[in-house]
Design an enzyme around this catalytic site. Structure first.
Site, PDB file in Angstrom:
ATOM      1  CD  GLU A 177       0.962   4.837  12.166  1.00 28.94           C
ATOM      2  OE1 GLU A 177       1.915   5.210  12.865  1.00 28.94           O
ATOM      3  OE2 GLU A 177       1.102   4.259  11.080  1.00 28.94           O
ATOM      4  CE  LYS A 219       1.915   7.317   9.684  1.00 25.82           C
ATOM      5  NZ  LYS A 219       3.329   7.680   9.631  1.00 25.82           N
TER       6      LYS A 219
HETATM    7  P1  13P Z   1       4.471   3.537   5.774  1.00 26.04           P
HETATM    8  O1  13P Z   1       4.014   4.801   5.057  1.00 26.04           O
HETATM    9  O2  13P Z   1       5.643   2.862   5.150  1.00 26.04           O
HETATM   10  O3  13P Z   1       3.317   2.644   6.107  1.00 26.04           O
HETATM   11  O4  13P Z   1       5.063   4.028   7.176  1.00 26.04           O
HETATM   12  C1  13P Z   1       4.395   5.004   7.853  1.00 26.04           C
HETATM   13  C2  13P Z   1       4.512   4.764   9.295  1.00 26.04           C
HETATM   14  O5  13P Z   1       4.982   5.606  10.031  1.00 26.04           O
HETATM   15  C3  13P Z   1       4.016   3.493   9.822  1.00 26.04           C
HETATM   16  O6  13P Z   1       3.986   3.534  11.203  1.00 26.04           O
END
Ligand code: 13P
Length: 340
Positions: A177, A219
């Site tokens: 991510e 992600k």
């Molecule tokens: P949000 O969808 O609220 O951005 O959170 C997703 C997430 O895991 C952020 O690290």
């Protein structure tokens, strides 16, 4: 490393009609969420809230996996069933956030580096035993004057790749991510430029670190203007810019991309995903790994009150169902008016 098993899990995480619930708020973040409903952040309140979400009837129709925080992975339903085991019985994969948060990057004011690599191998071994089959590590890239620097992008991509390689060694699918924040007043063009640079470096580092791309999930943020930008983009522009950017950097070997919502409203996050899935055919499945955009209405409806347990679940089920439709481009805004 059993590559076929990693690939099987990664594919299940991004299966059509399903997506991931990010319920991995750290103790600090869940306190902020509870502040909004004026609820004290005790361990039992945190447990009860997560129980409300994940015991929603039919959750396995829309949700492929749930990301937990360390505390939550060790918690149980009121009937004494560990959350991870409860999910497995519903056909939902348990996951775990393993990073230790974004800390100031020394020498680079306004930039952060995500910590948590030391001891990670041992933690992953324990998490696997507790039932986790995938993990998450979030790198945070802000946009401001002179930020991000080349070095900030490289340092964060390097850490993400080290994490991903360790996960696969321990038979856990890494969610990689790299989040370019939508705070600030930057344009969609600037977001696209930074997201391009970040994804290019992330896949370069994943390659150098010999990460098995078929056994991971990306992600990313969507390509979107900053919340304070004078000129906002249409949903179609966001969808097109995001898909264009991903096509330039994400190899077709990656089975799927599960977006974060990053502060978008719940309906916006659903609409953007649905529009992107209407732009196909695409080399990877596009789905959601939303935190706020799946939880906001459920959290406010529940409000910390036992009497609202079922209505909170209905609100969560509605958002999960609408986002499930968005994974095949079948969501339309008019569905927002349907009863929860
Ligand atoms: P949000 O969808 O609220 O951005 O959170 C997703 C997430 O895991 C952020 O690290």
């Amino acid at each position: 490393m059993d590559k076929a098993e990693l690939e099987r899990v990664a594919r299940a995480m991004v299966a059509k009609d399903k997506g991931i619930l990010a319920a991995d708020e750290s103790s600090g973040t869940i306190k902020k969420r509870f502040d909004v409903i004026r609820l004290e952040s005790t361990e039992e309140h945190r447990r009860g809230y997560r129980e409300m979400l994940l015991t929603t009837p039919g959750i396995g129709q829309w949700i492929s996996g749930v990301i937990f925080y360390d505390e939550t992975l060790r918690q149980k339903t009121r009937d004494g069933v560990p959350f991870a085991q409860y999910l497995e019985r519903q056909g939902v994969l348990p996951g775990i956030k393993v990073d230790m948060g974004a800390k100031a990057l020394a020498g680079f004011p306004g930039e952060t580096i995500t910590e948590g690599l030391d001891g990670l191998r041992e933690r992953l071994t324990e998490y696997y035993q507790l039932g986790a089959r995938f993990a998450k590590w979030r790198a945070v890239i802000d946009i401001a004057d002179g930020v991000p620097s080349r070095f900030g992008i490289e340092a964060n991509a390097h850490a993400l790749a080290r994490y991903a390689a360790l996960c696969q060694e321990r038979q856990i699918v890494p969610i990689v991510e790299p989040e370019v924040l939508m705070d600030g007043g930057h344009s969609i063009g600037r977001c696209e430029e930074v997201t391009n640079a970040v994804l290019a470096e992330v896949f370069h580092q994943l390659d150098l670190h010999r990460v098995y791309l078929e056994g991971m999930v990306l992600k990313p943020n969507m390509v979107i203007p900053g919340k304070k930008a004078a000129s906002q983009a249409s949903p179609a522009e966001v969808a097109e810019a995001t898909v264009r950017t991903l096509k330039r950097h994400v190899p077709a070997a990656v089975p799927g991309i599960a977006f974060l919502s990053g502060g978008q409203s719940s309906p916006d996050a659903t609409l953007h995903l649905s529009l992107m899935n209407g732009l196909g055919p695409l080399p990877w499945n596009l789905t959601f790994s939303y935190g706020r955009a799946l939880q906001d209405t459920a959290l406010r409806t529940w409000g910390g009150k036992a009497a609202n347990f079922t209505t909170g679940q209905k609100e969560f089920a509605k958002r999960a169902r609408l986002n499930s439709l968005a994974t095949t481009g079948r969501y339309v805004a008019a569905q927002e008016a349907e009863a929860a």
